[in-house]
Design a protein around this motif. Structure first.
Motif, mmCIF file in Angstrom:
data_model
loop_
_atom_site.group_PDB
_atom_site.id
_atom_site.type_symbol
_atom_site.label_atom_id
_atom_site.label_comp_id
_atom_site.label_asym_id
_atom_site.label_seq_id
_atom_site.Cartn_x
_atom_site.Cartn_y
_atom_site.Cartn_z
ATOM 1 N N MET A 1 91.915 -26.014 16.180
ATOM 2 C CA MET A 1 91.929 -24.568 16.408
ATOM 3 C C MET A 1 93.364 -24.105 16.670
ATOM 4 N N THR A 2 93.787 -23.031 15.999
ATOM 5 C CA THR A 2 95.102 -22.477 16.230
ATOM 6 C C THR A 2 94.995 -21.266 17.148
ATOM 7 N N VAL A 3 96.034 -21.061 17.939
ATOM 8 C CA VAL A 3 96.091 -19.932 18.861
ATOM 9 C C VAL A 3 97.390 -19.202 18.593
ATOM 10 N N THR A 4 97.304 -17.885 18.400
ATOM 11 C CA THR A 4 98.481 -17.064 18.128
ATOM 12 C C THR A 4 98.679 -16.065 19.259
ATOM 13 N N TYR A 5 99.940 -15.870 19.644
ATOM 14 C CA TYR A 5 100.256 -14.948 20.731
ATOM 15 C C TYR A 5 101.666 -14.436 20.543
ATOM 16 N N ARG A 6 101.987 -13.361 21.242
ATOM 17 C CA ARG A 6 103.272 -12.688 21.073
ATOM 18 C C ARG A 6 104.124 -12.790 22.338
ATOM 19 N N GLN A 7 105.410 -12.897 22.102
ATOM 20 C CA GLN A 7 106.421 -12.668 23.122
ATOM 21 C C GLN A 7 107.423 -11.682 22.526
ATOM 22 N N PRO A 8 108.316 -11.125 23.320
ATOM 23 C CA PRO A 8 109.243 -10.129 22.758
ATOM 24 C C PRO A 8 110.007 -10.667 21.544
ATOM 25 N N GLY A 9 109.765 -10.047 20.396
ATOM 26 C CA GLY A 9 110.499 -10.373 19.189
ATOM 27 C C GLY A 9 109.984 -11.550 18.389
ATOM 28 N N VAL A 10 108.933 -12.230 18.857
ATOM 29 C CA VAL A 10 108.486 -13.447 18.183
ATOM 30 C C VAL A 10 106.967 -13.569 18.283
ATOM 31 N N VAL A 11 106.381 -14.125 17.230
ATOM 32 C CA VAL A 11 104.959 -14.460 17.234
ATOM 33 C C VAL A 11 104.851 -15.971 17.173
ATOM 34 N N PHE A 12 104.176 -16.555 18.159
ATOM 35 C CA PHE A 12 103.990 -18.004 18.232
ATOM 36 C C PHE A 12 102.565 -18.354 17.809
ATOM 37 N N THR A 13 102.443 -19.481 17.125
ATOM 38 C CA THR A 13 101.133 -20.039 16.804
ATOM 39 C C THR A 13 101.146 -21.515 17.176
ATOM 40 N N ASP A 14 100.223 -21.923 18.042
ATOM 41 C CA ASP A 14 100.112 -23.322 18.445
ATOM 42 C C ASP A 14 99.363 -24.094 17.367
ATOM 43 N N ARG A 15 99.935 -25.229 16.966
ATOM 44 C CA ARG A 15 99.332 -26.028 15.899
ATOM 45 C C ARG A 15 99.223 -27.482 16.345
ATOM 46 N N ARG A 16 98.206 -28.158 15.853
ATOM 47 C CA ARG A 16 97.989 -29.564 16.180
ATOM 48 C C ARG A 16 97.742 -30.348 14.902
ATOM 49 N N PHE A 17 98.265 -31.575 14.895
ATOM 50 C CA PHE A 17 98.167 -32.437 13.723
ATOM 51 C C PHE A 17 97.748 -33.838 14.169
ATOM 52 N N SER A 18 97.020 -34.508 13.317
ATOM 53 C CA SER A 18 96.644 -35.901 13.552
ATOM 54 C C SER A 18 97.485 -36.788 12.635
ATOM 55 N N VAL A 19 98.141 -37.803 13.221
ATOM 56 C CA VAL A 19 98.981 -38.716 12.444
ATOM 57 C C VAL A 19 98.662 -40.148 12.854
ATOM 58 N N PRO A 20 98.936 -41.118 12.004
ATOM 59 C CA PRO A 20 98.718 -42.515 12.401
ATOM 60 C C PRO A 20 99.666 -42.932 13.516
ATOM 61 N N LEU A 21 99.158 -43.706 14.451
ATOM 62 C CA LEU A 21 100.051 -44.316 15.429
ATOM 63 C C LEU A 21 101.068 -45.193 14.713
ATOM 64 N N ASP A 22 100.601 -46.003 13.787
ATOM 65 C CA ASP A 22 101.441 -46.874 12.979
ATOM 66 C C ASP A 22 101.337 -46.404 11.534
ATOM 67 N N HIS A 23 102.401 -45.840 11.011
ATOM 68 C CA HIS A 23 102.345 -45.292 9.658
ATOM 69 C C HIS A 23 102.167 -46.378 8.595
ATOM 70 N N ASP A 24 102.401 -47.632 8.951
ATOM 71 C CA ASP A 24 102.122 -48.723 8.016
ATOM 72 C C ASP A 24 100.642 -49.112 8.012
ATOM 73 N N ASP A 25 99.879 -48.491 8.917
ATOM 74 C CA ASP A 25 98.433 -48.730 8.986
ATOM 75 C C ASP A 25 97.734 -47.373 9.042
ATOM 76 N N PRO A 26 97.768 -46.639 7.941
ATOM 77 C CA PRO A 26 97.254 -45.259 7.974
ATOM 78 C C PRO A 26 95.772 -45.160 8.286
ATOM 79 N N ALA A 27 95.020 -46.244 8.122
ATOM 80 C CA ALA A 27 93.594 -46.209 8.438
ATOM 81 C C ALA A 27 93.311 -46.580 9.892
#
Length: 433
Positions: free
Chosen positions: A1-27
């Motif tokens: 889920m993304t969350v968007t909010y404003r501060q003066p002059g900027v719009v922020f959107t919180d983002r989350r990603f899932s990545v492998p702990l070990d990129h040599d073992d993507p599964a």
């Protein structure tokens, strides 16, 4: 889920990603990365290229901005910005004394943290880049250790980069941690001397504080054991533009008179606790020397061993005579894992990392010599944290890299200069200056 909010002059959107702990073992096991997207509130960002920001450290989350302060407003004129909490930091899957026991004992923790260096961080960036940019290359802005990551990016995945900007973070390409700290202690001595030249009254104040600590061995409110070497490590402040002034005012308020005689003031104790505790950034201490590991030689508490080559930093000898007590800077040592309650449970884990001899190389000198990515770097003339000569040698080894060498700022120039440092870097990387 993304969350968007404003501060003066900027719009922020919180983002989350899932990545492998070990990129040599993507599964295999996966961890979460948190990033904060920023776009201009007035200009938007849908038609703008991406810039990913990599914070200094290691082990520090991305800057928490308030509106368009510092360099962010300048960046938003040209880019959509992704402020990445590198693995283990901030709102990404955390790695602290509270969470690491979930991995098992010290051996399992050390094996886990061995995957939290610049090489894994760059692979994280490449893993999320297609989701963020649709596959287009982006510009990386690396501050301090973030510049180490950017240099590895140029070595490992230059096809992911439209440009690279490095501020205060060109690493030695082949030097051992011993080389780094052997070069660091003379800089620490120079910064101490410059502070005392600015505030000569602080020579006696620092001696008095050191002598009091040596006699009383105080424990701060959070359980931090304040020793003389810990007091000396307040020299970290001297690496920032206002750090000498902050250190001066800290020493100015060091003592109060009590019914039992002179004592360290509550204000001093509180400020020292805030300055020395690694509770917010434990990976900075645990992984710091590992950032230089890339051969079969262990780092083996390099900063501690190299200190012995510079007897001027021996506070006991200084107090026995009339020499000033010298401050130290970015030098992680064993005693920190005894003194700081946020680090004590990680002592054995840190020992195992310091003894490790299987670090992969971080920099491909042949690929850097053939570099085609536009790249520019700010080098601070006498940077406390990154050796200037090491940086210049690396700059000469990266094809096409353009430098701005300045003594106008300390290591925090990107943060304190407003738009100026980033504006200069963009002009260089674009061939406009």
């Amino acid at each position: 889920m993304t969350v968007t909010y404003r501060q003066p002059g900027v719009v922020f959107t919180d983002r989350r990603f899932s990545v492998p702990l070990d990129h040599d073992d993507p599964a295999g096991e996966r961890i979460e990365l948190f990033a904060r997207e920023a776009v201009s509130a007035s200009r938007g960002g849908a038609d703008r290229p991406w810039l990913v920001y990599l914070q200094g450290g290691p082990g520090c989350p991305a800057t928490r901005f308030h509106g368009t302060e510092s360099w962010l407003g300048r960046a938003l004129r040209d880019f959509r910005v992704l402020l990445l909490d590198q693995r283990g930091t901030g709102n990404s899957t955390p790695a602290t004394r509270q969470t690491l026991p979930l991995r098992g004992g010290p051996r399992e923790q050390a094996d886990y943290l061995a995957r939290f260096r610049a090489d894994s961080i760059v692979r994280d960036c490449e893993a999320i880049r297609p989701d963020v940019t649709g596959g287009a290359p982006w510009t990386v802005l690396g501050q301090s250790f973030g510049g180490f990551c950017a240099t590895h990016y140029l070595s490992a995945a230059p096809e992911g980069l439209a440009a690279a900007i490095i501020t205060g973070g060109l690493p030695t390409l082949d030097g051992h941690a011993d080389d780094v700290y052997r070069a660091a202690y003379p800089r620490m001595a120079r910064k101490s001397a410059a502070h005392y030249a600015r505030y000569p009254q602080d020579v006696e104040r620092a001696r008095r504080v050191a002598a009091h600590i040596a006699e009383h061995e105080p424990v701060l409110d959070n359980g931090y054991r304040l020793t003389v070497p810990a007091f000396q490590s307040l020299g970290m402040l001297l690496g920032s533009g206002d750090g000498s002034h902050r250190l001066h005012y800290l020493l100015e308020d060091a003592f109060v008179t009590t019914a039992s005689g002179p004592a360290l003031s509550d204000a001093f104790r509180e400020d020292v606790q805030a300055a020395l505790s690694y509770a917010r950034v434990p990976l900075f201490a645990v992984l710091h020397e590992s950032a230089y590991g890339q051969d079969e030689r262990p780092t083996a508490w390099s900063a501690e061993r190299m200190r012995a080559e510079f007897p001027r930093f021996d506070a006991e000898k200084a107090l026995a005579g009339d020499a000033p007590v010298l401050f130290t800077g970015e030098a992680v040592q064993r005693w920190m894992f005894d003194g700081d309650p946020a680090l004590r449970p990680l002592r054995e884990t840190a020992e195992l990392l310091a003894a490790r001899t299987d670090w992969p190389r971080l920099y491909d000198t042949e690929r850097l010599a053939a570099n085609e990515v536009p790249v520019a770097a700010t080098i601070y003339h006498d940077d406390l944290f990154v050796d200037t000569e090491h940086s210049l040698r690396t700059a000469r080894a990266i094809r096409g890299l353009r430098t701005w060498v300045t003594d106008e700022y300390e290591h925090d120039g990107l943060r304190v200069s407003g738009p100026r440092v980033l504006d200069r870097m963009l002009a260089l990387v674009r061939g406009e200056a």
